[in-house]
Design an enzyme around this catalytic site. Structure first.
Site, PDB file in Angstrom:
ATOM      1  N   TYR B 120      20.948  -0.633  -1.832  1.00  0.00           N
ATOM      2  CA  TYR B 120      22.352  -0.899  -1.514  1.00  0.00           C
ATOM      3  C   TYR B 120      23.093   0.346  -1.056  1.00  0.00           C
ATOM      4  CZ  TYR B 120      22.368  -5.744  -2.931  1.00  0.00           C
ATOM      5  OH  TYR B 120      22.139  -7.076  -2.980  1.00  0.00           O
ATOM      6  N   GLU B 216      -2.288  -5.745 -22.456  1.00  0.00           N
ATOM      7  CA  GLU B 216      -1.888  -6.100 -21.096  1.00  0.00           C
ATOM      8  C   GLU B 216      -0.467  -6.640 -21.015  1.00  0.00           C
ATOM      9  OE1 GLU B 216      -4.856  -8.080 -18.861  1.00  0.00           O
ATOM     10  OE2 GLU B 216      -3.466  -8.838 -17.372  1.00  0.00           O
ATOM     11  N   ASP B 268      -7.346  -8.426 -20.259  1.00  0.00           N
ATOM     12  CA  ASP B 268      -8.072  -9.667 -19.989  1.00  0.00           C
ATOM     13  C   ASP B 268      -9.428  -9.359 -19.394  1.00  0.00           C
ATOM     14  OD1 ASP B 268      -5.957 -11.081 -20.905  1.00  0.00           O
ATOM     15  OD2 ASP B 268      -5.185 -11.669 -18.938  1.00  0.00           O
TER      16      ASP B 268
END
Lengths: 648, 388
Positions: B120, B216, B268
């Site tokens: 911005y 994770e 995982d």
């Protein structure tokens, strides 16, 4: 069946009493569609077309630059959209006029004319047109055709009203007086024909306006004024003001003279002050003669001996061929030579002669019988009638189909105000006459589809004409244009003709492709510069914030560099791609190309435009009433645009 | 980010703070100088009529080198010239300078902005056109990364931070911008790891933990926190919401480097988990230039392992079939030079591919809600059953 019983059987005698000659006029009265009078809308167009064609032909033969005025007045508005109204059509020319004794024959008889019996390039071919139009008027409204003609500038004009007796193919003169009421023409002579007929006036693709517009394109040497019904009642007094830009003959600036619409008329100005070359009449070439015709010629010829017959009734049959042909036709019973009397030739021998003649090797017919429009003239015509930015034209060398010499010309206008998302508009001409109907049946349209426009950076759907801001003009000049029907709407598809058309289109297409590529390149360079310039402001401000360097100084330094770099890029493109440079120079210098940029034009077609700018407008207006009226802003008001030479 | 206040605030750790503040000042001055140098070069060429350009090192796989001896990914020397007078680069050239100006502003005002904030701050319509300086934040983010590499400054040094992601809890006290935070007393939410974890913002104090367990995602982290795993095993518990952001990686790196804490990862069993580990361990391709400060070559991968389906006796229900994308990615990872010579990893990936399915950490819940915290992790830790 019951009736048949009660009646006595027809005998040869009783049948004979009913059998009588059918006059040509009667035949056509019943079969008007064959001549292009199928419906009220087409009737109006055909009437004007025949009259204008005749006027142009007459002027050219008399070596007069044609000034033609077409006026349509609405006498009775169509009562419903499906029913015709009543219109008065007046066509005035500045031609040589018609001698009094010929008036009835020309306007009152079908199949009377100077054009059918000769092989010469002219607009009309059969000589049925204008009289058929008069007859149509008479049949639909009962009003005779009114003819004013002034063959001698020092004598009064003839005022003749003609009705036609269809059963006899004979004209009937109802009024025949001398009159002084003849519009002033540039030559002092001329003809004015007025026909009242049932018709429908419409604008659009197959309208009178489209016909006149296209006629003007193919005949840049003619000045045509069109007064449609909605303008017929307008006050013409202010035309002098409107014409001001046209007569401002400034020597330094060349101007594009374009079709202009005024409050009271549409004017298609003359842009070439030069008549088409006079064409020679030619004898038929043997390859184009059919057996029946050959036999007829044998019968009607004034020649006594075969040698003379071949020499004078045909072209390109030298004595050597006569010798060869006669030898072939000879049999053990009868020896035929050039000296053989024609009266002794029976049908079998004639057929042999004919066959031998077809088998012999003959030179192509002479081509001085053809007068193409010409590249310069086509460009002037297109420039006048089509608002585009690129124009090119090509005239092929003459070629021959079935023994008839012909010549194909093509022109292309691209860009500008033309709509970019539609199929290209194809305008077709035969001997300078626009063909408005049956486009898809026409050889010229097929050749447009056949040409692969993609090679020239145009998009083209499979099996269709190209899509883009494009107008394609095709003209066929020939002593005998092979139309598909009597109403002369489409050119028959001969291989020889189609091939020539394609070659002409390809010639134009190559130039168009070069131009489009060049323009794309220039556009890209322009965009490049734009992009740089856009960011330079931001960059200078940021650098100023970071280093304190003066924003303006930096901005100017960068702008200078941007300009130089895009210039350098231009120059590099020129140097590296010789292609570009050559193309640039070549295109601009070539005579068959006009490029219009922001109303500026390239090359010498403007000379003609300038000459014409000096030509005086018709003085007719002075005769009419002189009421003052505010000039209406009109739809298509396009006067002249300033132009300067495009430097090569 | 009341940095000025921190220096004024009386506190027992005055010395460290003072040095932190002065080192920041020094760094800011250096960054400002580099920015100025960048602009200076452009001004010079512009005024002398030469082509204004700058060098931007290439951030691509092609320009990423595997430094085997250091065990980290590093950025190669390839750089691309960014020119103003080049159609494809003009806009980026302008944007780079625009952000350069924005950052110099931030440094001057001693403020920081988020990536979105930077977007911005540089956003406006170019005068006389309808074109915006930035079309979206992605464009702006890319330019900031370019700026980082081209002036050799880190994002933190540019006073720009990313949206914070990642949580931490455990036996450690830290000082964040002068506030003392006891990570043992963070309730159920945990301490949100800030995007900037440089020593001038965060200092460590009272590090009791023996190691760091990085998981994770948040859901798994919640399980461990609720069971007070860090208390029972004396560790720090972190999570990175998937691919850990720079802040988390920097935090782990500093805990590892400054306090010698081993980093143990629980991720995982799928290509994405493997790659998360790879990024933590060696660094990433896009941030290869920061690897020295982010990569942890000693990091360990605890699980979930491909063998666990059998080893833990899991049910068929936890299997998630590997799709084509997974398989392609797995093979790609196996071929990375920093995986290619690791027998353990080749075996791990091959086993997963042979299995034909992947498993999430949560799959262990099928055994028992606290199986992962009470059995799985403690057993593996004890056996030092991990790969690296």
């Amino acid at each position: 069946m019951a009736k048949k019983k009660s009646k006595p059987r027809a005998t040869a005698e009783s049948m004979a009493s009913k059998q009588r000659e059918i006059s040509v006029s009667e035949f056509f009265a019943k079969n008007r569609h064959l001549l292009g009078f199928d419906n009220p809308r087409k009737a109006l167009l055909t009437t004007i077309k025949e009259a204008v064609d005749n006027a142009l032909d007459a002027c050219e033969e008399a070596e007069i630059l044609p000034d033609i005025e077409v006026k349509i007045e609405e006498l009775e508005a169509p009562p419903s959209p499906t029913k015709p109204g009543r219109y008065k059509v007046t066509i005035t020319d500045n031609g040589p006029g018609i001698v009094r004794r010929q008036v009835e024959n020309i306007f009152g008889k079908l199949l009377y004319g100077s054009k059918f019996h000769r092989l010469k390039m002219s607009r009309g071919q059969q000589g049925i047109g204008i009289s058929a139009a008069g007859m149509y008027g008479l049949m639909t409204t009962g009003k005779p055709m009114v003819i004013h003609t002034k063959p001698n500038k020092k004598k009064a004009a003839h005022h003749i009203e003609l009705a036609m007796d269809t059963s006899k193919n004979q004209p009937e003169v109802t009024i025949d007086v001398e009159t002084d009421d003849f519009p002033e023409t540039s030559t002092g002579t001329g003809t004015m024909v007025a026909i009242i007929l049932e018709a429908r006036f419409q604008r659009g693709k197959t309208s009178v306006e489209a016909y006149l517009e296209q006629t003007a394109i193919a005949n840049p040497h003619a000045k045509i004024t069109f007064i449609p019904p909605d303008k017929a009642s307008e006050d013409p007094t202010l035309e002098a003001d409107e014409q001001a830009p046209e007569s401002n003959g400034d020597e330094e600036s060349s101007e594009i003279v374009r079709t202009a619409e005024y409050a009271d008329r549409i004017e298609y100005p003359r842009t070439i002050a030069e008549l088409p070359t006079e064409t020679e009449e030619i004898k038929p070439h043997p390859y184009g003669v059919e057996l029946g015709n050959f036999l007829r010629l044998l019968k009607v010829t004034d020649e006594k001996q075969l040698a003379g017959f071949f020499k004078n009734e045909f072209c390109r049959v030298p004595p050597s061929v006569v010798k060869e042909v006669t030898k072939k036709a000879s049999s053990s019973k009868k020896t035929i030579t050039g000296q053989t009397y024609i009266s002794t030739i029976d049908n079998a021998a004639a057929e042999k002669l004919y066959k031998a003649l077809q088998d012999s090797k003959l030179r192509s017919p002479p081509t001085d019988c053809l007068a193409p429009i010409g590249v310069r003239q086509m460009l002037a015509g297109m420039l006048k009638g089509v608002q585009a930015e690129f124009y090119t034209a090509s005239t092929r060398n003459p070629a021959v189909y079935r023994g008839n010499p012909f010549q194909i010309e093509a022109a292309v206008a691209y860009g500008g105000d033309l709509p970019g998302d539609q199929q290209a508009r194809v305008i077709r001409f035969a001997n300078r006459v626009p063909l408005l109907y049956q486009q898809s049946a026409c050889c010229s349209f097929k050749s447009v589809v056949d040409t692969s426009w993609r090679n020239y950076n145009m998009s083209q759907p499979r099996g269709g004409s190209p899509v883009g801001p494009l107008v394609i003009m095709i003209h066929m000049a020939s002593v005998w244009v092979p139309f598909t029907s009597e109403s002369k709407e489409a050119i028959a598809d001969y291989d020889e003709i189609r091939k020539e058309m394609k070659l002409a289109l390809q010639d134009c297409g190559r130039k168009l492709g070069q131009y489009i590529r060049r323009r794309q390149k220039m556009k890209r360079e322009g965009e490049r510069r734009d992009v740089f310039e856009r960011y330079i402001g931001e960059i200078s401000r940021a650098c100023n914030a970071l280093t304190g360097t003066d924003t303006k100084e930096l901005y100017e330094a960068l702008m200078k560099q941007a300009k130089r770099r895009t210039e350098i890029a231009d120059a590099q493109l020129d140097e590296e791609g010789k292609f570009i440079k050559d193309e640039h120079g070549k295109l601009a210098k070539e005579e068959d190309v006009i490029i219009v940029q922001n109303g500026a034009v390239a090359n010498e077609v403007q000379d003609a435009a300038k000459q014409e700018a000096v030509a005086k407008p018709s003085k007719r207006s002075t005769k009419k009433s002189a009421k003052k009226k505010v000039v209406k802003k009109v739809r298509k008001k396009k006067t002249t645009e300033k132009a300067s030479l495009f430097e090569g | 980010m009341a940095k000025k206040k921190t220096t004024k605030k009386p506190s027992g750790k005055k010395r460290t703070k003072k040095s932190a503040a002065s080192s920041r000042k020094e760094r800011d001055a250096k960054t400002a100088k580099s920015l100025e140098g960048l602009a200076e070069g452009i001004v010079k060429s512009a005024l002398s009529g030469r082509e204004p350009k700058m060098d931007v090192p290439t951030r691509s796989a092609g320009n990423t080198k595997w430094n085997k001896s250091k065990g980290i990914l590093q950025m190669g020397s390839a750089a691309q010239e960014r020119q103003l007078f080049n159609m494809g680069q003009a806009r980026k050239f302008m944007q780079t300078l625009l952000h350069g100006q924005g950052i110099s502003n931030l440094i001057e005002q001693e403020k920081t902005l988020s990536l979105r904030g930077m977007y911005y701050s540089g956003l406006h319509t170019i005068q006389g056109t309808k074109e915006k300086t930035f079309n979206d934040q992605t464009e702006s983010d890319g330019i900031l990364e370019d700026l980082e590499v081209s002036i050799g400054a880190l994002r933190e040094e540019l006073h720009v931070f990313a949206k914070k992601r990642g949580t931490m809890v455990g036996n450690i006290t830290i000082i964040d911008s002068g506030d003392t935070i006891d990570c043992r007393r963070m309730g159920s939410g945990g301490y949100a790891i800030p995007s900037i974890c440089e020593p001038d913002v965060i200092q460590f104090e009272n590090v009791e933990a023996d190691f760091v367990l990085h998981v994770e995602k948040d859901t798994v982290w919640q399980r461990f926190n609720e069971d007070k795993f860090w208390k029972t095993h004396n560790c720090i518990l972190t999570e990175g919401s998937g691919q850990p952001p720079r802040g988390v990686r920097r935090m782990l790196h500093r805990l590892n480097k400054e306090h010698g804490l081993p980093i143990i990862c629980l991720l995982d069993c799928d290509p994405w988990g493997h790659y998360i580990y790879s990024v933590i361990k060696q660094g990433s391709i896009s941030l290869a230039f920061e690897s020295e400060r982010l990569a942890i070559p000693e990091a360990k991968f605890l699980g979930i392992r491909a063998k666990d389906y059998e080893a833990c006796g899991l049910s068929d229900d936890v299997k998630i079939d590997l799709n084509d994308r997974d398989k392609t990615r797995a093979k790609q990872i196996a071929e990375y030079p920093w995986f290619a010579d690791r027998k353990q990893w080749q075996k791990e990936i091959n086993t997963m591919l042979r299995n034909g399915f992947k498993m999430e950490v949560e799959s262990l819940i099928t055994k028992d809600i606290s199986y992962v915290t009470e059995t799985y992790v403690p057993e593996r830790l004890k056996a030092e059953d991990w790969i690296s």
